[in-house]
Every structure is written in structure tokens, then in C-alpha cells.
Design a protein around this motif. Structure first.
Motif, PDB file in Angstrom:
ATOM      1  N   THR A  49      11.872   5.926  -7.345  1.00 41.35           N
ATOM      2  CA  THR A  49      11.565   6.080  -5.961  1.00 41.35           C
ATOM      3  C   THR A  49      12.197   5.266  -4.810  1.00 41.35           C
ATOM      4  OG1 THR A  49       9.741   4.705  -6.419  1.00 41.35           O
ATOM      5  CG2 THR A  49       9.361   7.109  -6.814  1.00 41.35           C
ATOM      6  N   CYS A  50      13.426   4.892  -4.989  1.00 36.13           N
ATOM      7  CA  CYS A  50      14.131   3.716  -4.287  1.00 36.13           C
ATOM      8  C   CYS A  50      14.161   4.496  -2.918  1.00 36.13           C
ATOM      9  CB  CYS A  50      15.520   3.287  -4.872  1.00 36.13           C
ATOM     10  SG  CYS A  50      16.513   4.954  -5.008  1.00 36.13           S
ATOM     11  N   PHE A  51      14.572   6.027  -2.731  1.00 32.02           N
ATOM     12  CA  PHE A  51      14.654   6.435  -1.349  1.00 32.02           C
ATOM     13  C   PHE A  51      13.426   6.289  -0.545  1.00 32.02           C
ATOM     14  CE2 PHE A  51      18.286   8.448  -3.621  1.00 32.02           C
ATOM     15  CZ  PHE A  51      19.157   8.254  -2.538  1.00 32.02           C
ATOM     16  N   ALA A  73       0.869  -0.969   0.080  1.00 30.80           N
ATOM     17  CA  ALA A  73       0.072   0.017  -0.111  1.00 30.80           C
ATOM     18  C   ALA A  73       0.668   1.388  -0.029  1.00 30.80           C
ATOM     19  CB  ALA A  73      -0.836   0.082   1.131  1.00 30.80           C
ATOM     20  N   LEU A  74       1.846   1.332   0.865  1.00 37.88           N
ATOM     21  CA  LEU A  74       2.714   2.531   0.896  1.00 37.88           C
ATOM     22  C   LEU A  74       3.551   2.671  -0.306  1.00 37.88           C
ATOM     23  CD1 LEU A  74       3.980   2.341   4.641  1.00 37.88           C
ATOM     24  CD2 LEU A  74       2.036   3.575   3.752  1.00 37.88           C
ATOM     25  N   SER A  75       3.976   1.568  -0.928  1.00 34.51           N
ATOM     26  CA  SER A  75       4.590   1.666  -1.972  1.00 34.51           C
ATOM     27  C   SER A  75       3.696   2.086  -3.270  1.00 34.51           C
ATOM     28  CB  SER A  75       5.529   0.502  -2.521  1.00 34.51           C
ATOM     29  OG  SER A  75       4.646  -0.669  -2.555  1.00 34.51           O
ATOM     30  N   ARG A  76       2.807   1.675  -3.361  1.00 29.81           N
ATOM     31  CA  ARG A  76       1.629   1.976  -4.402  1.00 29.81           C
ATOM     32  C   ARG A  76       1.527   3.457  -4.403  1.00 29.81           C
ATOM     33  NH1 ARG A  76      -2.915   4.870  -4.695  1.00 29.81           N
ATOM     34  NH2 ARG A  76      -3.328   4.247  -2.489  1.00 29.81           N
ATOM     35  N   GLN A  77       1.447   4.121  -3.135  1.00 31.83           N
ATOM     36  CA  GLN A  77       1.215   5.513  -2.997  1.00 31.83           C
ATOM     37  C   GLN A  77       2.561   6.196  -3.481  1.00 31.83           C
ATOM     38  OE1 GLN A  77      -1.756   7.145  -2.068  1.00 31.83           O
ATOM     39  NE2 GLN A  77      -0.601   8.632  -3.130  1.00 31.83           N
ATOM     40  N   ASP A 111       2.417   8.732  -6.807  1.00 32.32           N
ATOM     41  CA  ASP A 111       2.780  10.142  -6.858  1.00 32.32           C
ATOM     42  C   ASP A 111       3.722  10.392  -8.106  1.00 32.32           C
ATOM     43  OD1 ASP A 111       0.863  10.477  -4.674  1.00 32.32           O
ATOM     44  OD2 ASP A 111       2.383  10.382  -3.344  1.00 32.32           O
ATOM     45  N   SER A 112       4.645   9.900  -7.954  1.00 37.62           N
ATOM     46  CA  SER A 112       5.775   9.771  -9.261  1.00 37.62           C
ATOM     47  C   SER A 112       5.193   9.640 -10.477  1.00 37.62           C
ATOM     48  CB  SER A 112       6.999   8.798  -8.842  1.00 37.62           C
ATOM     49  OG  SER A 112       8.058   8.983  -9.698  1.00 37.62           O
ATOM     50  N   TYR A 131       5.258  12.053 -14.002  1.00 40.89           N
ATOM     51  CA  TYR A 131       6.156  11.296 -15.291  1.00 40.89           C
ATOM     52  C   TYR A 131       5.488  10.477 -16.180  1.00 40.89           C
ATOM     53  CZ  TYR A 131      10.136  12.862 -12.223  1.00 40.89           C
ATOM     54  OH  TYR A 131      11.001  13.915 -11.400  1.00 40.89           O
ATOM     55  N   GLN A 132       4.106  10.268 -16.092  1.00 39.46           N
ATOM     56  CA  GLN A 132       3.563   9.450 -17.069  1.00 39.46           C
ATOM     57  C   GLN A 132       3.532  10.071 -18.287  1.00 39.46           C
ATOM     58  OE1 GLN A 132      -0.923   8.866 -16.882  1.00 39.46           O
ATOM     59  NE2 GLN A 132      -0.907  10.536 -14.971  1.00 39.46           N
TER      60      GLN A 132
END
Length: 234
Positions: free
Chosen positions: A152-154, A117-121, A125-126, A130-131
Motif C-alpha cells: 500500500t506504499c502508494f 489513523a489514515l494508514s490504519r484505514q 482495506d487491503s 488479502y488476509q
């Protein structure tokens, strides 16, 4: 008050002398939690990225379910895993109930929704930013997801750290499926609960201090990573 002071002193002596029992419990805790986080990350990060960049029927419902599962009651997860792994359960033949492997399964189920869930968010956002650029370059959903995972690795590191924090602090599920067996499945949280009930405050306090130190270290690391990302990308 003197009893507490004596217990704190004894706890400090155990930590600084690297008491074997204390070290054994801490190492098992780290091994179980890190393994669960690794498994959850391998599954959850790509899942979050796939949901972020794709549009499909039921996507909104899936996001709602993932967000709801972030609040899974640990004891319910422990009960479900116990039933699955018990002799009468569908996975009983594995024979891993009351072993560290069962604890890994329970912790993975608990933190997988958090990571996904957190990675999806974070990735969505990114993706919003950039889409158009990615589409103009001819990037498909898979390429876009992999690109955003890298970019978004950080942020994703902080997501993984959040999952580890939840796993390390878990007690309800692991005590059900692990049994809190001395020298086999006793981790920091279950040992703290047991030793406190027995009145063995030095060991409980020593483990509590170590657990708090881990939580503080995780938060400090997450803050450092966030600030490093802000400095790098503005």
C-alpha cells in the motif's frame, strides 16, 4: 487597490530575487515540517499497520481515539508541549523551548494521529482483501503488516503528504513553543501573521504565495501518485 498592487509587485520582486530573509524563513519551515513528518511516519505507519492486522481488546476504542486526535486543536498541543518543556516542566532540563526542536515536537504530536489513523484505514482495506491469502501462506501479524505496508506504499505516500500539508500550514502550536523569534524560530505561517499585523504586506504576500504553491504541489503530487497506482494495479 494600488497599495495591494504595489505589495504584490514587491512580493514578486522578493521571490524572484531570492531575498535572503524570505529564503531563510522558507528553509526553516521546510526543515521543521519535514523532520516532524519523518518522525511521525516512522512511528505512525507501523502503528497503523499493527492496529489494522491485529484484533485485541480495546481496539475499537483505540481507533476512535486516533480518529478523534486527528482534530487536535493546535493551540492545546502547543500549550501542553510548552508546559512539558518549560523550566518547571518534566522535560525542562532539555532546554529546547523556543527552539526549532520544540516546534518539531509540537508538529509531530499534531500529525502523528493523522498518519496513524489514515494508514490504519488504508492498510485495513487491503487486509480485508488479502488476509485469507496471507494466512494460507502462514504469514503472522508482523509479516502481514510488513507486506501490507509495502503493497500500500502508494496510498501511504499520500497519507504522509497529508501530514506534511498539516504541518506546513500550522501556526498555533509552533508560535507558542517557538516564540516566533526572528532568525531562530520564525517559519512561514508565523511570519505571515506577524508581518500582516505590522503592515509589511510584501513579505507576508511572498510567503503566502510560496505556502500556497507548496499546498498545490502537494495536492498535485498526491493526485499523480494515486493515478499512477491505479494504472499499475488496475
Amino acid at each position: 487597490m494600488s497599495e495591494i498592487t504595489e505589495a504584490l509587485g514587491a512580493a514578486g520582486a522578493m521571490m524572484f530575487s531570492f531575498d535572503p530573509k524570505l529564503i531563510e524563513i522558507v528553509l526553516l519551515s521546510l526543515r521543521v515540517s519535514l523532520t516532524a513528518v519523518a518522525i511521525a511516519s516512522v512511528i505512525g505507519l507501523p502503528l497503523g499497520a499493527a492496529i489494522a492486522v491485529n484484533r485485541f481488546t480495546g481496539r475499537r476504542a483505540l481507533i476512535v481515539v486516533l480518529n478523534a486526535l486527528m482534530g487536535l486543536p493546535p493551540v492545546v498541543v502547543g500549550l501542553v508541549v510548552y508546559l512539558l518543556l518549560s523550566r518547571a516542566g518534566p522535560l525542562g532540563e532539555l532546554g529546547i523551548l523556543f527552539t526549532p526542536a520544540a516546534m518539531v515536537v509540537a508538529q509531530t504530536i499534531l500529525i502523528l494521529p493523522i498518519v496513524a489513523a489514515l494508514s490504519r484505514q488504508a492498510i485495513e482495506d487491503s487486509w480485508q482483501e488479502y488476509q485469507e491469502q496471507l494466512r494460507s501462506l502462514g504469514a503472522g501479524p508482523l509479516t502481514s503488516a510488513l507486506t501490507l505496508l509495502r503493497d500500500t506504499c502508494f496510498s501511504l505516500v499520500t497519507v504522509v503528504l497529508a501530514g506534511f500539508g498539516r504541518a506546513a500550514a500550522e501556526v498555533g502550536a509552533v508560535i507558542i513553543v517557538g516564540g516566533n523569534i526572528d532568525g531562530v524560530t520564525r517559519v512561514m505561517t508565523t511570519a505571515i501573521a506577524l508581518e500582516t499585523s505590522k503592515g509589511d504586506l510584501p513579505l507576508a504576500l511572498g510567503l503566502g504565495v510560496i505556502l500556497l504553491a507548496l499546498v498545490l504541489a502537494l495536492n498535485a503530487t498526491a493526485l499523480w501518485i494515486k493515478e499512477a497506482a491505479q494504472r499499475r494495479y488496475g
